[in-house]
Design a protein around this motif. Structure first.
Motif, PDB file in Angstrom:
ATOM      1  N   VAL B  11     -20.492  48.550 -19.479  1.00  0.00           N
ATOM      2  CA  VAL B  11     -21.015  49.851 -19.892  1.00  0.00           C
ATOM      3  C   VAL B  11     -20.212  50.391 -21.066  1.00  0.00           C
ATOM      4  O   VAL B  11     -20.767  50.870 -22.049  1.00  0.00           O
ATOM      5  CB  VAL B  11     -20.980  50.832 -18.697  1.00  0.00           C
ATOM      6  CG1 VAL B  11     -21.458  52.207 -19.135  1.00  0.00           C
ATOM      7  CG2 VAL B  11     -21.830  50.307 -17.560  1.00  0.00           C
ATOM      8  N   ARG B 279     -24.155  56.927 -17.119  1.00  0.00           N
ATOM      9  CA  ARG B 279     -23.960  55.538 -16.748  1.00  0.00           C
ATOM     10  C   ARG B 279     -25.294  54.843 -16.483  1.00  0.00           C
ATOM     11  O   ARG B 279     -25.506  53.721 -16.891  1.00  0.00           O
ATOM     12  CB  ARG B 279     -23.079  55.447 -15.501  1.00  0.00           C
ATOM     13  CG  ARG B 279     -22.492  54.076 -15.309  1.00  0.00           C
ATOM     14  CD  ARG B 279     -21.575  54.068 -14.117  1.00  0.00           C
ATOM     15  NE  ARG B 279     -20.436  54.964 -14.312  1.00  0.00           N
ATOM     16  CZ  ARG B 279     -19.682  55.390 -13.316  1.00  0.00           C
ATOM     17  NH1 ARG B 279     -19.929  55.023 -12.085  1.00  0.00           N
ATOM     18  NH2 ARG B 279     -18.666  56.174 -13.536  1.00  0.00           N
ATOM     19  N   GLY B 280     -26.184  55.565 -15.802  1.00  0.00           N
ATOM     20  CA  GLY B 280     -27.464  54.956 -15.484  1.00  0.00           C
ATOM     21  C   GLY B 280     -28.279  54.650 -16.729  1.00  0.00           C
ATOM     22  O   GLY B 280     -29.000  53.674 -16.792  1.00  0.00           O
ATOM     23  N   LEU B 282     -27.341  53.767 -19.660  1.00  0.00           N
ATOM     24  CA  LEU B 282     -26.913  52.692 -20.550  1.00  0.00           C
ATOM     25  C   LEU B 282     -27.256  51.315 -20.011  1.00  0.00           C
ATOM     26  O   LEU B 282     -27.369  51.136 -18.827  1.00  0.00           O
ATOM     27  CB  LEU B 282     -25.399  52.794 -20.768  1.00  0.00           C
ATOM     28  CG  LEU B 282     -25.007  53.973 -21.660  1.00  0.00           C
ATOM     29  CD1 LEU B 282     -23.530  54.245 -21.540  1.00  0.00           C
ATOM     30  CD2 LEU B 282     -25.364  53.698 -23.099  1.00  0.00           C
TER      31      LEU B 282
END
Lengths: 671, 282
Positions: B11, B279-280, B282
């Motif tokens: 990430v 985060r989700g 990417l």
């Protein structure tokens, strides 16, 4: 059967995630007729909302994808339309409308409610501004908002939760939709408000011939309202049928399990709740077999083959996705006697005239302008070994009471006598013994475990703090014991809390509460954040632990049927004051306070016939905010029996029968 | 754990610029740690006959006004930059977090006093404060670290206090008190670890600022004592010869820009990677 308003055929929605393909909605077919109320019941992750959302393409795509299926709404397949196409936009709001769970966040705070309602009217109907406003006022009147002409120019923050949900309904029905979807629309509301809102929705359906889909996790609330019910599990429809068929002849093991797992107002308290073992299946782990097979007491090899069961058909409307007919499903679940626990006559905790006021300050000098009376002269006694239930709606002071008893808050005045010692005035450093003896179980198992600690550390912390283990080995053994006691595998102790499911997390919380070997545990809504099929597991665990370890519980909940199931005596609170304290039988059979009576009548029973015959006497209004507490008896403005005296004087607690205490001048009218 | 670290790195480095800045930081870090290996010449060896020379195979970036190899001096200069930058930030973070933790956890008058102190310090421009402190206590590397550290305390204290205020209300903090933990144990075991990730982000971003501050101080002659190589002092030496030997001032200037920029971008990348909301996506 008439023409269907909406028909879903074989809808399948998947989400592409990093963990793999999640089949959130898997081959769902359902139909709705005009003017019909249907219920979709399921636990979190069962796909009940996603199926509705994907029908009107309100899911985000990607990661979501509608793989196949048709959604015929008024003769056209609406799944054909592009996500942002004008046709679909006309249907959303115009043809199909939705109400969501959170009335607090689904209204825009910087626009008046009038503007928000008019916005969708102007968008979908060819109205002039003046007509739209007139329509908005009419709608507000229709949803029961008093004085709509002036309220229309108010902002959302000037409305209470229940009133906001009414505004949401007004907005949803503003363009005369054919179908209204209520997605957990009453879950965030108090019991008495919930009943008002559901009644309102039913009346609107009757007046307008609109169809209504109620999506909920609570089987009981739809018994009274829905004509047909779909039960969903892990993206599939497990069972469907008319509400009588479903409640009297449940034919899918999951439905049977759910119905038996809910404590009811009229159920046998001495029997253990039957619970469905395990946790709901994560749709990411579906293998193609019956998704309920891992938890099903009747499962045989055939159920674990990767073929979905062909539905058993019991009538035109009633079918269940199970390999077996319901006559073949027997055994497996037997009623067990619940553990009983001895109650001593000796008081363990005595609370006398306990008050907790929070100061209200104003201006930069933080001048005190008043008090919020979160607890106002609360007195009660908890006996050694008993379960003392505490019920009340939001703002009644349940959690404040718990935190004051734990000395997380300092009492404003009053005494808390625990094991003969007044702990209210003790300084923090003298509370060590109290911290060992009194423990707490939180409502939210997601917030109460430190995400940076391992499960074993969380559970063992109290052991370390109170030096209850002498060696490392003894410490480890104790943690293992605690894990086993709450039904968790000790091998999981090095995992982080987020790797556990909701039910397992609540077990961890219980284990950490037991770690210091307490005698008194305060349970603050310990099951209300959990899935329905998990709730009974946790309740049974708490009851078992009480018998094994001779614990005394203060059991706080807003759900009267749950409290009834576990409690020996029950206290009802309203706006920081005690209304009634009685043994559970007396309280449920002969409530002597009008508020208790109103609460009891607002609780739905998962039984359509009982519901139909029950006198429904909803109380008026909503729980007022603590800042504008009514004078005199705090309940007088909602009470059907209120007299002039009630407005001026505060009724004292009086013992009217043995062990039955009530704070009401007019209690004799209720006998 | 390993899997988690790998996922985190995926990430983090999914944006190419973050990877590039990490490589820049890595390059200068190697320069700082292994200066003798990275530098072709002795950075202190003067050769007055070869002053202000241009690029040659012997002197990659030319020489300065005393004939010292510019490239080697930049390599050695990274030592000062890193040492001052990192140590100053660590000092600031430790003191700032302690203040923020106490202030946020206890609230009330403790909070009032500490926060007013922080605001008082913030009302003085940091460079002026640092110059004044150096004027009083004299110039040295430890002094520089202390001075730059002190001037960055309020950032950390305020950030930490904000974090503590939100974490303090979590159920697990109440749970810790109910289990009988003392205030100190609750703070150290349960609050601090849950507040630390934004602190790490601003630490990374502050290193850039700190390096820049050190360069400014040295440029003004209030920082590193010559002949120790410092980028700021080199820019100062070089700018009088900017027409004759442009590389003399430009090369250390570019080094400053590169490293500061790299730390800032890397800090941004860290923040994005640690933020669960991003985060989700990417």
């Amino acid at each position: 059967m008439g023409e269907n308003l909406l028909e879903l055929r074989g809808l399948q929605t998947v989400f592409h995630t990093r963990e793999g393909l999640v089949r959130a909605v898997d081959d769902v077919s359902l139909s709705v007729q005009p003017g019909e109320i249907i219920g979709i019941v399921g636990e979190s992750g069962s796909g009940k909302s996603v199926s509705m959302m994907s029908m009107i393409k309100l899911i985000s795509m990607p990661p979501g994808e509608i793989v196949k299926g048709e959604a015929i709404f008024e003769g056209q397949d609406i799944l054909r339309y592009e996500q942002k196409s004008p046709e679909l936009q006309r249907i959303r709001g115009g043809g199909i409308s939705m109400i969501f769970q959170e009335p607090m966040t689904s209204l825009n705070p910087v626009m008046t409610i009038g503007q928000q309602i008019e916005e969708s009217i102007l968008l979908h109907l060819k109205y002039t501004k003046a007509q739209a406003r007139a329509r908005a006022i009419e709608l507000l009147g229709m949803v029961g908002i008093p004085d709509p002409e002036s309220r229309i120019d108010h902002y959302p923050n000037q409305f209470s939760g229940g009133m906001r949900q009414r505004v949401m309904i007004a907005m949803a029905i503003s363009c005369n939709p054919k179908l209204l979807i209520a997605d957990e629309a009453t879950t965030a509301l108090d019991v008495t408000t919930q009943e008002q809102i559901l009644n309102l929705l039913r009346d609107i359906v009757r007046q307008t011939n609109m169809a209504l889909i109620i999506i909920t996790h609570n089987l009981s609330i739809i018994a009274r309202y829905a004509q047909r019910i779909y039960v969903m599990y892990a993206g599939n429809i497990a069972e469907q049928g008319r509400s009588e068929e479903l409640f009297y002849h449940p034919s899918h093991p999951y439905t049977m399990g759910l119905l038996r797992a809910i404590p009811r107002l009229d159920s046998d308290k001495s029997a253990r709740l039957l619970s469905i073992p395990g946790a709901p299946l994560n749709p990411a782990q579906k293998t193609g077999c019956c998704p309920f097979a891992p938890r099903c007491p009747y499962a045989v090899d055939r159920c674990r083959q990767p073929v979905m069961p062909t539905p058993q058909i019991y009538s035109d409307t009633h079918r269940a996705a199970c390999w077996f007919r319901r006559e073949e499903l027997h055994g497996g679940l037997a009623l067990e006697k619940a553990h009983t626990h001895p109650v001593a006559d000796k008081p363990l905790l005595e609370v006398r005239q306990l008050c907790k006021y929070f100061p209200v300050t104003k201006g930069i000098t933080r001048r005190k302008v008043g008090d919020v009376k979160a607890l106002d002269h609360v007195s009660f006694t908890i006996r050694q070994g008993e379960t003392f239930g505490l019920v009340g709606e939001s703002g009644c002071g349940k959690t404040t009471l718990a935190k004051t008893l734990l000395r997380l808050y300092d009492a404003t005045s009053g005494e808390i006598i625990f094991k003969g010692q007044n702990i209210a005035p003790l300084k923090e450093r003298h509370l060590r013994e109290l911290r060992r003896e009194v423990q707490f179980i939180f409502q939210d198992p997601y917030g109460s475990l430190d995400p940076r600690q391992t499960a074993g550390n969380v559970v063992g912390e109290a052991v370390r703090v109170h030096h209850l283990a002498k060696t490392r080995k003894e410490y480890e053994r104790r943690i293992d014991e605690l894990f086993t006691a709450v039904g968790l595998d000790p091998a999981l102790k090095n995992r982080a809390p987020h790797e556990f499911s909701g039910g397992q997390r609540q077990r961890l919380c219980i284990a950490s509460a037991l770690a210091s070997d307490p005698s008194f545990i305060i349970c603050d809504e310990p099951i209300s954040a959990l899935d329905v099929s998990i709730q009974s597991q946790i309740l049974n665990l708490l009851i078992d632990l009480q018998a094994e370890r001779n614990l005394t519980y203060l059991f706080i909940a807003h759900d009267l049927s749950v409290v009834r199931h576990v409690s020996d005596r029950i206290m009802v609170m309203y706006l920081g004051t005690v209304m009634e304290i009685a043994p559970w039988q007396d309280l449920y059979e002969h409530p002597l306070h009008p508020y208790t009576k109103a609460l009891l009548s607002a609780i739905p029973v998962p039984d359509p016939v009982v519901e139909a015959n029950r006198p429904s006497a909803p109380i008026i209004g909503e729980v007022p905010s603590l800042i504008n507490r009514p004078s005199g008896c705090v309940f007088h403005n909602r009470c059907p029996y209120a007299t002039e005296r009630c407005k001026k004087e505060f009724p004292p607690l009086q013992e009217v029968n043995e062990d039955h205490i009530v704070a009401c001048f007019e209690w004799e009218k209720l006998i | 754990m390993l899997q988690k670290a790998r996922k985190f790195c995926t990430v983090l480095f999914s944006r190419k610029i973050v990877l590039v800045s990490a490589l820049v930081i890595l390059f200068f870090a190697i320069c700082a740690i292994a200066s003798p290996l990275m530098a072709p010449c002795d950075p202190y060896e003067q050769d007055l006959s070869r002053r202000l020379e241009g690029v040659s195979s012997e002197h990659w970036l030319g020489t300065d006004q005393l004939g010292r190899d510019l490239y080697s001096r930049i390599v050695y200069g990274s030592r000062v930059a890193f040492m001052v930058g990192i140590l100053a930030v660590i000092a600031a973070a430790v003191m700032g977090c302690a203040i923020g933790l106490v202030s946020g956890y206890f609230g009330g008058w403790v909070d009032q006093v500490l926060m007013r102190l922080m605001e008082a310090q913030m009302s003085i421009p940091p460079l002026i404060l640092a110059l004044a402190l150096v004027a009083v206590f004299g110039r040295s590397i430890p002094m520089l670290i202390f001075v730059l550290g002190v001037s960055a305390i309020p950032n950390f204290a305020r950030m930490m206090r904000g974090q503590v205020l939100s974490v303090r209300e979590m159920d697990y903090v109440a749970a810790s008190r109910i289990r009988g933990n003392s205030n100190t144990a609750t703070m150290v075991r349960h609050i601090l670890p849950n507040c630390i990730s934004p602190i790490i982000v601003i630490m990374t971003q502050s290193i850039g600022g700190s390096i820049l501050a050190e360069a400014s101080m040295s440029f003004l002659g209030a920082g590193i004592v010559p002949p120790t190589a410092s980028w700021g002092a080199m820019v100062n030496d070089g700018y009088s010869y900017i027409y004759d030997a442009p590389l003399f001032a430009l090369a250390p200037g570019v080094a400053i820009i590169l490293l500061v920029l790299a730390f800032n971008i890397f800090g941004d990348g860290l923040r994005d990677a640690l933020d669960p909301r991003l985060r989700g996506a990417l």
